[in-house]
Design a protein around this motif. Structure first.
Motif, PDB file in Angstrom:
ATOM      1  N   PHE A   1       0.844  -1.197   0.000  1.00  0.00           N
ATOM      2  CA  PHE A   1       0.000   0.000   0.000  1.00  0.00           C
ATOM      3  C   PHE A   1       0.877   1.243   0.000  1.00  0.00           C
ATOM      4  CE2 PHE A   1      -2.100  -3.421   2.307  1.00  0.00           C
ATOM      5  CZ  PHE A   1      -3.291  -3.533   1.599  1.00  0.00           C
ATOM      6  N   VAL A   2       0.558   2.187  -0.866  1.00  0.00           N
ATOM      7  CA  VAL A   2       1.310   3.435  -0.945  1.00  0.00           C
ATOM      8  C   VAL A   2       0.319   4.589  -0.789  1.00  0.00           C
ATOM      9  CG1 VAL A   2       2.744   4.900  -2.433  1.00  0.00           C
ATOM     10  CG2 VAL A   2       3.074   2.420  -2.445  1.00  0.00           C
ATOM     11  N   HIS A   3       0.666   5.538   0.074  1.00  0.00           N
ATOM     12  CA  HIS A   3      -0.191   6.704   0.312  1.00  0.00           C
ATOM     13  C   HIS A   3       0.616   7.968   0.036  1.00  0.00           C
ATOM     14  CE1 HIS A   3      -2.697   3.843   2.575  1.00  0.00           C
ATOM     15  NE2 HIS A   3      -1.557   3.413   3.070  1.00  0.00           N
ATOM     16  N   ILE A   4      -0.046   8.960  -0.518  1.00  0.00           N
ATOM     17  CA  ILE A   4       0.626  10.248  -0.717  1.00  0.00           C
ATOM     18  C   ILE A   4       0.040  11.262   0.249  1.00  0.00           C
ATOM     19  CG2 ILE A   4       1.209  12.106  -2.332  1.00  0.00           C
ATOM     20  CD1 ILE A   4       0.810  10.159  -4.612  1.00  0.00           C
ATOM     21  N   MET A   5       0.934  11.908   1.022  1.00  0.00           N
ATOM     22  CA  MET A   5       0.486  12.949   1.941  1.00  0.00           C
ATOM     23  C   MET A   5       0.812  14.316   1.359  1.00  0.00           C
ATOM     24  SD  MET A   5       1.280  13.561   5.964  1.00  0.00           S
ATOM     25  CE  MET A   5       0.168  12.387   6.669  1.00  0.00           C
ATOM     26  N   LEU A   6      -0.165  15.192   1.441  1.00  0.00           N
ATOM     27  CA  LEU A   6       0.020  16.561   0.965  1.00  0.00           C
ATOM     28  C   LEU A   6      -0.812  17.485   1.848  1.00  0.00           C
ATOM     29  CD1 LEU A   6       1.380  18.001  -1.566  1.00  0.00           C
ATOM     30  CD2 LEU A   6      -0.934  18.136  -2.465  1.00  0.00           C
ATOM     31  N   GLY A   7      -0.196  18.540   2.337  1.00  0.00           N
ATOM     32  CA  GLY A   7      -0.916  19.521   3.140  1.00  0.00           C
ATOM     33  C   GLY A   7      -1.621  18.924   4.355  1.00  0.00           C
ATOM     34  N   GLY A   8      -0.993  17.914   4.997  1.00  0.00           N
ATOM     35  CA  GLY A   8      -1.558  17.361   6.221  1.00  0.00           C
ATOM     36  C   GLY A   8      -2.689  16.367   6.024  1.00  0.00           C
ATOM     37  N   ARG A   9      -2.848  15.913   4.776  1.00  0.00           N
ATOM     38  CA  ARG A   9      -3.878  14.901   4.484  1.00  0.00           C
ATOM     39  C   ARG A   9      -3.301  13.817   3.597  1.00  0.00           C
ATOM     40  NH1 ARG A   9      -7.002  19.554   3.369  1.00  0.00           N
ATOM     41  NH2 ARG A   9      -8.545  19.920   4.996  1.00  0.00           N
TER      42      ARG A   9
ATOM     43  N   PRO B   1       1.670  -0.375  -5.352  1.00  0.00           N
ATOM     44  CA  PRO B   1       3.040  -0.001  -5.705  1.00  0.00           C
ATOM     45  C   PRO B   1       3.110   0.885  -6.952  1.00  0.00           C
ATOM     46  CG  PRO B   1       2.896  -2.351  -5.268  1.00  0.00           C
ATOM     47  CD  PRO B   1       1.509  -1.836  -5.207  1.00  0.00           C
ATOM     48  N   ASP B   2       2.107   0.793  -7.829  1.00  0.00           N
ATOM     49  CA  ASP B   2       2.098   1.625  -9.042  1.00  0.00           C
ATOM     50  C   ASP B   2       2.112   3.124  -8.705  1.00  0.00           C
ATOM     51  OD1 ASP B   2      -0.495   0.662  -8.079  1.00  0.00           O
ATOM     52  OD2 ASP B   2      -1.310   2.127  -9.493  1.00  0.00           O
ATOM     53  N   LEU B   3       1.563   3.461  -7.554  1.00  0.00           N
ATOM     54  CA  LEU B   3       1.533   4.869  -7.157  1.00  0.00           C
ATOM     55  C   LEU B   3       2.956   5.383  -6.898  1.00  0.00           C
ATOM     56  CD1 LEU B   3      -0.591   7.049  -6.695  1.00  0.00           C
ATOM     57  CD2 LEU B   3      -0.809   6.267  -4.327  1.00  0.00           C
ATOM     58  N   ALA B   4       3.789   4.551  -6.294  1.00  0.00           N
ATOM     59  CA  ALA B   4       5.188   4.939  -6.062  1.00  0.00           C
ATOM     60  C   ALA B   4       5.938   5.050  -7.389  1.00  0.00           C
ATOM     61  CB  ALA B   4       5.871   3.932  -5.134  1.00  0.00           C
ATOM     62  N   LEU B   5       5.603   4.163  -8.326  1.00  0.00           N
ATOM     63  CA  LEU B   5       6.213   4.234  -9.662  1.00  0.00           C
ATOM     64  C   LEU B   5       5.874   5.546 -10.350  1.00  0.00           C
ATOM     65  CD1 LEU B   5       5.770   0.695 -11.273  1.00  0.00           C
ATOM     66  CD2 LEU B   5       7.901   1.871 -10.678  1.00  0.00           C
ATOM     67  N   GLN B   6       4.603   5.941 -10.227  1.00  0.00           N
ATOM     68  CA  GLN B   6       4.178   7.218 -10.810  1.00  0.00           C
ATOM     69  C   GLN B   6       4.957   8.385 -10.229  1.00  0.00           C
ATOM     70  OE1 GLN B   6       0.135   8.706 -11.369  1.00  0.00           O
ATOM     71  NE2 GLN B   6      -0.577   6.667 -10.819  1.00  0.00           N
ATOM     72  N   LEU B   7       5.206   8.319  -8.904  1.00  0.00           N
ATOM     73  CA  LEU B   7       5.959   9.391  -8.251  1.00  0.00           C
ATOM     74  C   LEU B   7       7.395   9.414  -8.756  1.00  0.00           C
ATOM     75  CD1 LEU B   7       4.732   9.180  -4.555  1.00  0.00           C
ATOM     76  CD2 LEU B   7       4.116  10.879  -6.258  1.00  0.00           C
TER      77      LEU B   7
ATOM     78  N   TRP C   1       2.358  16.763 -10.187  1.00  0.00           N
ATOM     79  CA  TRP C   1       0.980  16.448 -10.591  1.00  0.00           C
ATOM     80  C   TRP C   1       0.061  16.322  -9.383  1.00  0.00           C
ATOM     81  CZ3 TRP C   1      -1.374  11.789  -9.111  1.00  0.00           C
ATOM     82  CH2 TRP C   1      -0.516  10.821  -8.572  1.00  0.00           C
ATOM     83  N   VAL C   2       0.622  15.874  -8.248  1.00  0.00           N
ATOM     84  CA  VAL C   2      -0.206  15.764  -7.029  1.00  0.00           C
ATOM     85  C   VAL C   2      -0.541  17.169  -6.540  1.00  0.00           C
ATOM     86  CG1 VAL C   2      -0.383  14.696  -4.759  1.00  0.00           C
ATOM     87  CG2 VAL C   2       1.135  13.705  -6.455  1.00  0.00           C
ATOM     88  N   ARG C   3       0.481  18.026  -6.553  1.00  0.00           N
ATOM     89  CA  ARG C   3       0.250  19.411  -6.113  1.00  0.00           C
ATOM     90  C   ARG C   3      -0.794  20.079  -6.991  1.00  0.00           C
ATOM     91  NH1 ARG C   3       5.981  19.778  -5.481  1.00  0.00           N
ATOM     92  NH2 ARG C   3       6.569  19.867  -3.265  1.00  0.00           N
TER      93      ARG C   3
END
Ligand code: ADP
Ligand code: MG
Length: 258
Positions: A219-227, A234-240, A247-249
């Motif tokens: 499981f991969v989670h992206i945190m931004l601005g406290g959320r 794992p594909d999410l980490a590959l995208q990063l 793109w997340v910002r």
């Protein structure tokens, strides 16, 4: 099965809200990664889980094995089976790594049974030797004074050896954001890969995008601005790794007003 459940967690430092509603469940046996740019609140989450007094929980809940974590002191959290690695561990000159680990193991045994006389020294040495072999560590390391003159990488090794010895049900590891962190992440990842399994769940917190070169979270989670704004596999980490955080910002941050 043990579970760490974080519900709608809001945390402030000096009246400034840093975490703005974090929801996350980590089960024993699962490997989760929280990734995100610097300053988004990742370490705030780690410190809050550790019970650091500077971080005030203004609302939300944290449960571990059905117990309200927010009512427990840091050592009680640890004895319950939660491992919280320190980002900046203290050095204890005069106390060897082996002695430190032995007293940690024995204090847990005494909590479980007041009459306990501690793990016999030969049994402890055998156990420590096995753990150090598993982690491919130089046996001489056990005789050094804890963190005294340790390099960043050696401090990480001491932390991982502590994790191997205490056998937590859930381990939380926060990575530094310094230039050291590629080396540190490799050491931590090798340890996590060697130790994780059905008995241990792991939450690795890092801003380092090439995480998947070292570790295989389910499981991969992206945190931004406290959320936590995105969760996936794992594909999410590959995208990063391919696209960075921009793109997340763009997707989640409000455009700056003039
Ligand atoms: P990350 O680990 O994702 O880089 P942190 O949790 O360290 O982020 O920091 C999140 C925010 O909280 C940042 O804006 C940072 O400036 C602020 N912050 C962190 N620690 C403190 C502190 N002790 N006092 C005041 N502000 C802090
Ligand atoms: Mg941090």
């Amino acid at each position: 099965m043990s579970e760490l459940v974080i519900k709608n967690l809001h945390v402030s430092i000096e009246d400034k809200e840093i975490l703005k509603g974090v929801d996350l469940t980590v089960k024993q046996g699962d490997i989760h990664a929280i990734m995100g740019p610097n300053g988004t609140g990742k370490s705030t989450l780690a410190y809050t889980l550790m019970g650091h007094p500077s971080y005030t929980v203004t609302s939300g809940e944290i449960w571990f094995k059905g117990k309200n974590l927010l009512e427990l002191a840091a050592d009680e959290r640890s004895r319950l089976g939660l491992f919280l690695a320190f980002q900046y561990p203290v050095s204890i000159p005069g106390v060897t790594v082996a002695n430190f680990l032995r007293s940690a193991v024995n204090s847990r045994r005494r909590v479980a049974n007041h009459e306990d006389k501690g793990m016999p020294i030969l049994e402890f040495r055998k156990m420590l030797k096995e753990k150090m072999e598993l982690l491919k560590m130089d046996p001489a390391f056990a005789g050094r004074y804890l963190n005294d003159g340790f390099s960043g990488g050696e401090k990480k090794r001491a932390e991982i050896l502590q994790m191997a010895t205490l056998k937590p049900e859930i381990a939380i590891l926060d990575e530094t954001d310094s230039g050291l962190d590629i080396d540190a992440l490799r050491i931590v990842s090798e340890g996590v890969n060697a130790l994780s399994g059905p008995d241990m769940g792991v939450l690795v917190i890092t801003h380092y995008q090439r995480l998947l070169n070292y570790i295989k979270p389910q499981f991969v989670h992206i945190m931004l601005g406290g959320r936590i704004v995105e969760s996936g596999g794992p594909d999410l980490a590959l995208q990063l790794e391919e696209r960075g955080y921009d793109w997340v910002r763009e997707k989640y941050e409000e455009p700056a007003t003039a």
